[in-house]
Structure formats: structure tokens, C-alpha cells
Design an enzyme around this catalytic site. Structure first.
Site, PDB file in Angstrom:
ATOM      1  N   LYS A 155     -16.663   0.475  -6.992  1.00  0.00           N
ATOM      2  CA  LYS A 155     -16.541  -0.557  -5.823  1.00  0.00           C
ATOM      3  C   LYS A 155     -17.528  -1.277  -5.109  1.00  0.00           C
ATOM      4  O   LYS A 155     -17.269  -2.454  -4.783  1.00  0.00           O
ATOM      5  CB  LYS A 155     -15.937   0.840  -4.811  1.00  0.00           C
ATOM      6  CG  LYS A 155     -14.677   0.874  -4.526  1.00  0.00           C
ATOM      7  CD  LYS A 155     -13.920   1.975  -4.349  1.00  0.00           C
ATOM      8  CE  LYS A 155     -13.399   1.597  -2.459  1.00  0.00           C
ATOM      9  NZ  LYS A 155     -12.820   2.210  -2.007  1.00  0.00           N
ATOM     10  N   LYS A 187      -4.459  -0.656   8.675  1.00  0.00           N
ATOM     11  CA  LYS A 187      -4.712  -0.690   7.265  1.00  0.00           C
ATOM     12  C   LYS A 187      -4.043  -2.618   6.674  1.00  0.00           C
ATOM     13  O   LYS A 187      -4.434  -3.291   6.215  1.00  0.00           O
ATOM     14  CB  LYS A 187      -4.640   0.172   6.621  1.00  0.00           C
ATOM     15  CG  LYS A 187      -4.705   1.202   6.449  1.00  0.00           C
ATOM     16  CD  LYS A 187      -4.441   2.430   5.605  1.00  0.00           C
ATOM     17  CE  LYS A 187      -5.122   3.770   5.889  1.00  0.00           C
ATOM     18  NZ  LYS A 187      -4.951   4.618   5.228  1.00  0.00           N
ATOM     19  N   CYS A 243      -1.095   2.554  10.070  1.00  0.00           N
ATOM     20  CA  CYS A 243      -0.890   1.970   9.492  1.00  0.00           C
ATOM     21  C   CYS A 243      -0.778   0.395   9.829  1.00  0.00           C
ATOM     22  O   CYS A 243      -1.511  -1.057   9.157  1.00  0.00           O
ATOM     23  CB  CYS A 243       0.739   1.267   8.866  1.00  0.00           C
ATOM     24  SG  CYS A 243       0.640   3.499   7.958  1.00  0.00           S
ATOM     25  N   ARG A 273      -0.072   1.316  -2.757  1.00  0.00           N
ATOM     26  CA  ARG A 273      -0.395   1.931  -3.925  1.00  0.00           C
ATOM     27  C   ARG A 273       0.197   1.615  -5.034  1.00  0.00           C
ATOM     28  O   ARG A 273      -0.246   1.161  -6.221  1.00  0.00           O
ATOM     29  CB  ARG A 273      -1.179   2.968  -3.393  1.00  0.00           C
ATOM     30  CG  ARG A 273      -1.786   3.368  -2.675  1.00  0.00           C
ATOM     31  CD  ARG A 273      -2.860   4.659  -2.627  1.00  0.00           C
ATOM     32  NE  ARG A 273      -3.160   5.475  -3.975  1.00  0.00           N
ATOM     33  CZ  ARG A 273      -4.699   5.148  -3.186  1.00  0.00           C
ATOM     34  NH1 ARG A 273      -5.164   5.023  -1.837  1.00  0.00           N
ATOM     35  NH2 ARG A 273      -5.836   5.428  -4.391  1.00  0.00           N
ATOM     36  N   CYS A 313       2.705   2.239  12.508  1.00  0.00           N
ATOM     37  CA  CYS A 313       1.985   3.516  12.745  1.00  0.00           C
ATOM     38  C   CYS A 313       0.755   2.946  13.736  1.00  0.00           C
ATOM     39  O   CYS A 313       0.182   1.876  13.466  1.00  0.00           O
ATOM     40  CB  CYS A 313       1.715   4.964  12.647  1.00  0.00           C
ATOM     41  SG  CYS A 313       0.700   4.769  10.938  1.00  0.00           S
ATOM     42  N   GLU A 360       3.659   3.105   4.433  1.00  0.00           N
ATOM     43  CA  GLU A 360       3.826   1.690   3.839  1.00  0.00           C
ATOM     44  C   GLU A 360       2.009   1.768   2.868  1.00  0.00           C
ATOM     45  O   GLU A 360       1.996   0.936   1.800  1.00  0.00           O
ATOM     46  CB  GLU A 360       2.876   1.249   5.465  1.00  0.00           C
ATOM     47  CG  GLU A 360       3.634   0.797   6.761  1.00  0.00           C
ATOM     48  CD  GLU A 360       4.293   1.922   7.194  1.00  0.00           C
ATOM     49  OE1 GLU A 360       3.478   2.584   6.084  1.00  0.00           O
ATOM     50  OE2 GLU A 360       3.876   1.579   8.387  1.00  0.00           O
TER      51      GLU A 360
HETATM   52 ZN   LIG Z   1       1.967   4.962   9.028  1.00  0.00          ZN
END
Ligand SMILES: [Zn+2]
Length: 477
Positions: A445, A277, A274, A85, A133, A80
Site C-alpha cells: 500500500k 467514504k 459511508c 470491495r 450513513c 456500500e
Molecule cells: Zn453506511
């Protein structure tokens, strides 16, 4: 509108077209696949174009001491994250075209000075071959057994049936070994332990045949053991500073809805799961802080499609959507933008379950593939194969040089971003980039003020335990 199977097929086909490098060995190695699909609805006709713009495979994540203060290593190589990216690389290419006065299939000028927005009719969709995950993987067995996924066998029948004796694992834990400790559900009255169920291995019988499976409880009135509903386990540990998993048998094994770091054996990682995220991208967008300088609005995935695997709609909703749905007071350009959640009936041929089915004697132990593949729709070097966060097959001598770096690492993405800044006419720079003192990755950033404000809101309202990034690891240039 969007057909989950059509999307899955598109992504699997894209994977098939890639060269062999970094692909799993059929029948022995498995991996996970994720992709970003761009959907373009043409205004003047009814045609809808769907194309994979970024694809990633991978199951690994580096330990925290391997992190690089020069931004040279890929910390997180779950599919993922690789797919996201790679999508950033694609977006940087498209933005470069746009600021240089060329044609971009993605961006057009927005009304604010120096800002861009998506072309009308363009949306992005996220595909993952497996439930992400972390929180989304904590699925009650009842849910997943009722789904058309490979049956999870009891230890006894499993051994009898194929003699391999490997326990089926939870839906993820890519790099966690097979020797995960399964706490036994022992009888309090010291009864027949042969009746004990391994909580990770419910019987393969039809759950509708065992009504007691629907209600938690270790024993019935006669003291006999009743089947206890269980959850698929995750090796992803809760982040520090918050509650830990209770580890109770059955459904009470895990805490739900909490932030987790990526699973894995060996040294702990700092990368979040993930599920976490994806939830974050639903509020901050998936474009990241750097691209936010140029974008009038954050970019959100309209849809998340999951390939065939243990899956629960409710759990996906909790992990990816509900945890952030109350967040408010976001700066301009940001909003809580949860994706539609869809599931496909098509399984990735290199999934763990498929690999176990195709495994033949003498092939060696089944393991997750160590390499991560990135392909994205850019003209220069679209393919990037890595292992352990560096270019696949790189010699030790080359470590620390550009040759060893993935094109997806922080440093490379930063440099690509700086090339966009350099290509931008100074009069057309977004306001946030008009300060001359910006030098390091950290500076750029931090200067993305609206993005940072949005992150502060998300952090304080939904994810206070999300670890802050270590500034010392972001001061490269
Ligand atoms: Zn993952």
C-alpha cells in the site's frame, strides 16, 4: 442518459436472482442494498450495455477490538462498502486477464510502462438503496417531507394508527436500537408539555400548511410553541478531535459536513461513515491503493443513484461533493471527480420502511438483517455471505482458517492482487512494483506512491481528522 429508475430496477432484479442465503426474512428483517453498475458504450454501434458487476447488502460494522492484525475480518459490512470491495474483486479478475494477455472487458493498455486504463466507453456507476450513513443522512425534515417518502408520523397519531408505538427512526442507524433518546423540546415557560414535539417525529400534516415550520424558533410572540423544523438524525458520531454535535433541538441538533464514524450500539467502531467514504472515492477513486499500482488513472463513479428514501439533493451534494471540491495539487492520474447525483423513485422491497409496512403481528420484532451478501461478476465463487465479518454460518473451530474468511477481507484481496503481480511478465511490471523488498500488505500500500500522495492532499486539505490506519493491523502477508 442514465435513468435512475432503470438502474434501481437492474440492481433490485440482480438481488432477486440471488439465492436466499443471507437475505432478510420478509416483513421482519430489513437491509440496505448497494451495487456497482458497469456501463459500456460500444463505439461501433449505438448500443449501451448496463450490467451489475458487484452487489452488496449489509448494515453492520464490527467494534474496534474485533479488528484482525491478520487482515482476516471484514471491518465494515455496510452495503456500500461490500459493493465496493466486491467491485475490487471484479477489477482484479479483469486485470489478471489483461496482464495475462487475455481479453478484458474493462482494461486496455495505457501508454506508461506496466499501466492500464479503462476500455473506451466504460464507466462505473454506484447505486445505493438508501442515502449513505453519516453526513448525507442529516436531512432537514422539510426537505424529506416534500419528497414522496413514507410519512413520518407524530408519536400520538402513530400510536393511534397502528398501535405498535415504535417511533420511526432516522434514515439510517442500522444497528442502533429503537430506544434512542429523543431530547424533548420543553417549553421554557413551563407550559403545556403535551404540545412538546418529539424532534424526530414531526406531524404528518402538509408542511406547506404550517408556514412557521420554515423558520427556526421555539415559540412565537405569544409564547406558544411553533413547530420547529427538524432534521433526520444519525447515530453516526463525529470523529474524535473535532467539534461534537451541539444537540440543539431542531435543525441545530447535528453539526454538518463533518467526518463521522459508523453508527451502532455496543463497542465503538473505527470505520468511517459511508458518506465520508463516498466523498473520499470522489478524489482518490474507488480502486484503492493496490490497484493504483497498475492504473494510469484513478477510477471514479460517474454517477451515484439513490433508491427511494428520505433524500435531499443539497445534503447529498454537501456530503459527497462540496467537502472535497476545493482539493487541489493532486498527483498525476487523480482529480476531484464528483459524481452526478440522481435519485430513483423505486424503493428497495427490503428497506426498513417497506419491512415496517409488511410486518405482521406475531412475526417478532423488526430488526436489521445480521448477514451481509456480496455477489460480484467473477467466475470463481461469486457469492460471499458473511456475518460479523466472517463467513456466514462458520463454526468457532474454523475461525482463523481460510474457511472462515470472506473473499472480500483485506488478506484475500491482497492475495488476489499478488496473483496479478505473479501473472505479470517481469518486464511489464509497473515501476512502483519493481522493488524487491515489498512484502507485507502495508509495504504494497505504501509503495503506491501517487495514491498515497493524493491521500495526503485530501487528508490535509479536506479531512485532517480522518484517523490514520493502524500500521500494526496491516503488517500481514
Ligand atoms: Zn453506511
Amino acid at each position: 442518459m442514465v435513468h435512475a429508475d432503470e438502474i434501481a430496477k437492474l440492481c433490485y432484479e440482480r438481488f432477486n436472482q440471488l439465492p436466499r442465503r443471507g437475505k432478510p426474512e420478509p416483513g421482519r428483517e430489513w437491509t440496505l442494498l448497494a451495487a456497482v453498475v458497469q456501463i459500456t458504450r460500444c463505439a461501433d454501434s449505438d448500443t449501451v450495455k448496463k450490467e451489475v458487476v458487484s452487489l452488496g447488502t449489509g448494515t453492520k460494522c464490527i467494534g474496534q477490538t474485533a479488528m484482525s492484525p491478520k487482515g482476516e475480518i471484514l471491518n465494515d459490512s455496510h452495503a456500500e462498502v461490500i459493493a465496493r470491495r466486491g467491485c475490487i474483486r471484479y477489477l482484479i479478475q479483469e486485470l489478471n486477464r489483461a496482464v495475462s494477455g487475455g481479453d478484458s472487458s474493462v482494461f486496455c493498455q495505457a501508454d506508461q510502462r506496466g499501466k492500464w486504463r479503462l476500455q473506451p466507453g466504460v464507466v462505473f456507476l454506484f447505486f445505493t438503496s438508501h442515502t449513505p450513513c453519516g453526513d448525507a443522512a442529516i436531512i432537514p425534515m422539510i426537505d424529506s417531507l416534500s419528497q414522496p417518502c413514507p410519512p413520518v408520523l407524530s408519536v400520538k397519531s402513530h400510536k393511534e394508527n397502528d398501535g405498535r408505538g415504535d417511533l420511526k427512526r432516522g434514515p439510517e442507524e442500522p444497528s442502533e436500537g429503537k430506544h434512542i433518546k429523543l431530547p424533548r423540546l420543553d417549553l421554557e415557560d413551563g407550559g403545556d408539555t403535551k404540545q412538546s414535539l418529539l424532534p424526530n417525529s414531526p406531524k404528518s400534516e402538509d408542511p406547506s400548511q404550517s408556514p412557521s415550520a420554515k423558520t427556526p424558533g421555539p415559540s412565537d410572540s405569544a409564547g406558544r410553541l411553533a413547530p420547529v423544523p427538524d432534521v433526520h438524525r444519525t447515530g453516526a458520531k463525529c470523529v474524535s478531535g473535532g467539534p461534537a454535535d451541539p444537540l440543539h433541538p431542531g435543525l441545530g441538533y447535528h453539526s454538518t459536513g463533518v467526518l463521522r464514524v459508523k453508527p451502532g450500539r455496543g463497542e465503538p467502531t473505527r470505520s468511517l461513515s459511508c458518506s465520508d467514504k463516498l466523498a473520499r472515492w470522489g478524489v482518490l477513486g474507488f480502486q484503492g491503493a493496490l490497484l493504483s499500482h497498475y492504473l494510469q488513472e484513478a477510477l471514479y463513479f460517474s454517477t451515484v443513484v439513490v433508491g427511494k428514501c428520505p433524500y435531499s439533493q443539497e445534503v447529498m451534494q454537501r456530503a459527497l461533493v462540496t467537502r472535497c471540491s476545493h482539493v487541489w495539487d493532486l498527483p498525476a492520474g487523480f482529480s476531484v471527480c464528483p459524481p452526478e447525483l440522481l435519485r430513483s423513485s423505486l424503493e428497495f422491497p427490503f428497506s426498513q420502511a417497506q419491512t415496517e409496512l409488511r410486518h405482521q403481528a406475531g412475526q417478532g420484532r423488526i430488526s436489521p438483517c445480521g448477514a451481509a451478501i456480496s455477489w460480484c461478476n467473477v467466475t470463481e465463487r461469486p457469492l460471499d455471505v458473511t456475518a460479523n465479518g466472517y463467513k456466514h454460518g462458520v463454526t468457532k473451530k474454523a475461525l482463523g482458517t481460510a474457511k472462515a474468511r470472506s473473499l472480500l477481507c483485506k488478506l484475500e484481496l491482497f492475495h488476489s492482487f499478488l496473483s496479478v503481480v505473479a501473472a505479470t511478465d517481469p518486464g511489464a511490471l509497473p515501476d512502483s512494483l519493481r522493488r524487491t523488498e515489498l512484502k507485507t500488505y502495508w509495504d504494497f500500500k505504501e509503495a503506491s506512491r501517487l495514491y498515497q500522495q493524493a491521500w495526503q492532499q485530501l487528508h490535509s486539505q479536506a479531512f485532517p481528522l480522518w484517523p490514520r490506519s493502524d500500521r500494526d493491523l496491516l503488517l500481514f502477508r
